[in-house]
Write a protein that holds these residues in place. Structure first.
Motif, short mmCIF file in Angstrom:
data_model
loop_
_atom_site.label_atom_id
_atom_site.label_comp_id
_atom_site.label_asym_id
_atom_site.label_seq_id
_atom_site.Cartn_x
_atom_site.Cartn_y
_atom_site.Cartn_z
N ILE A 166 53.59 51.85 43.07
CA ILE A 166 52.31 51.89 42.36
C ILE A 166 51.86 50.49 41.98
O ILE A 166 50.69 50.14 42.13
N ASN A 167 52.78 49.66 41.50
CA ASN A 167 52.43 48.29 41.14
C ASN A 167 51.96 47.51 42.37
O ASN A 167 51.02 46.71 42.28
N LYS A 168 52.59 47.75 43.52
CA LYS A 168 52.17 47.06 44.73
C LYS A 168 50.76 47.49 45.15
O LYS A 168 49.93 46.67 45.51
N VAL A 169 50.49 48.79 45.07
CA VAL A 169 49.16 49.30 45.42
C VAL A 169 48.11 48.75 44.46
O VAL A 169 47.02 48.37 44.88
N MET A 170 48.43 48.69 43.18
CA MET A 170 47.49 48.17 42.20
C MET A 170 47.22 46.69 42.42
O MET A 170 46.09 46.22 42.22
N SER A 171 48.22 45.92 42.84
CA SER A 171 48.01 44.49 43.05
C SER A 171 47.21 44.23 44.33
O SER A 171 46.54 43.21 44.43
N ILE A 172 47.27 45.14 45.29
CA ILE A 172 46.50 44.95 46.52
C ILE A 172 45.01 45.07 46.23
O ILE A 172 44.20 44.33 46.76
N GLY A 173 44.64 45.97 45.35
CA GLY A 173 43.23 46.20 45.04
C GLY A 173 42.60 45.07 44.25
O GLY A 173 41.39 44.90 44.29
N LYS A 174 43.40 44.31 43.53
CA LYS A 174 42.84 43.23 42.72
C LYS A 174 42.64 41.99 43.58
O LYS A 174 43.48 41.63 44.39
#
Length: 138
Positions: A92-100
């Motif tokens: 989840i943290n990796k997915v969230m960092s991709i969007g930013k």
């Protein structure tokens, strides 16, 4: 009393409370799946290798049965749950960092005085610390 129920309703309807409730429900259901995995698949496989059934592991102390096999099963359940939660949070943290988008470096707001080496405002022409003239940067 109406004010109390109004505040309670507002508290319950917050997004983070609802997310927590959904997480607890899903966690309970997922816990049942992990327990079944441990009891029905992992423990029998370990039993095949070590010729031991965890459910039969009981120590008798006086008139009391201490089921340490069930405790070992609970430890295995915990370790599997902890590993899966760790992997989920990491994903989840990796997915969230991709969007930013990467934040561009902000322009500097200070510079060093060439005389006293103290930090001064980028637009300063005189140092407030030593009163020396600061040359304009090009």
């Amino acid at each position: 009393m109406k004010k109390f129920f109004g505040e309670f309703k507002e508290f319950i309807m917050r997004g983070n409370v609802m997310d927590l409730a959904v997480g607890v429900i899903i966690g309970g259901a997922f816990g049942a799946i992990v327990t079944s995995l441990t009891d029905d698949i992992i423990s029998p496989l370990i039993g095949l290798i070590g010729d031991v059934d965890f459910s039969d592991m009981v120590a008798k102390v006086g008139n009391v049965d201490i089921r340490y096999g069930a405790f070992i099963t609970a430890i295995i359940n915990f370790l599997i749950m902890a590993l899966i939660i760790f992997l989920m949070v990491k994903a989840i943290n990796k997915v969230m960092s991709i969007g930013k988008k990467k934040e561009e470096e902000a322009a500097p707001t200070t510079k060093k005085c060439p005389h006293c080496c103290e930090e001064v405002n980028i637009n300063a022409t005189k140092c407030p610390h030593c009163t020396g003239d600061i040359p304009a940067e090009e």
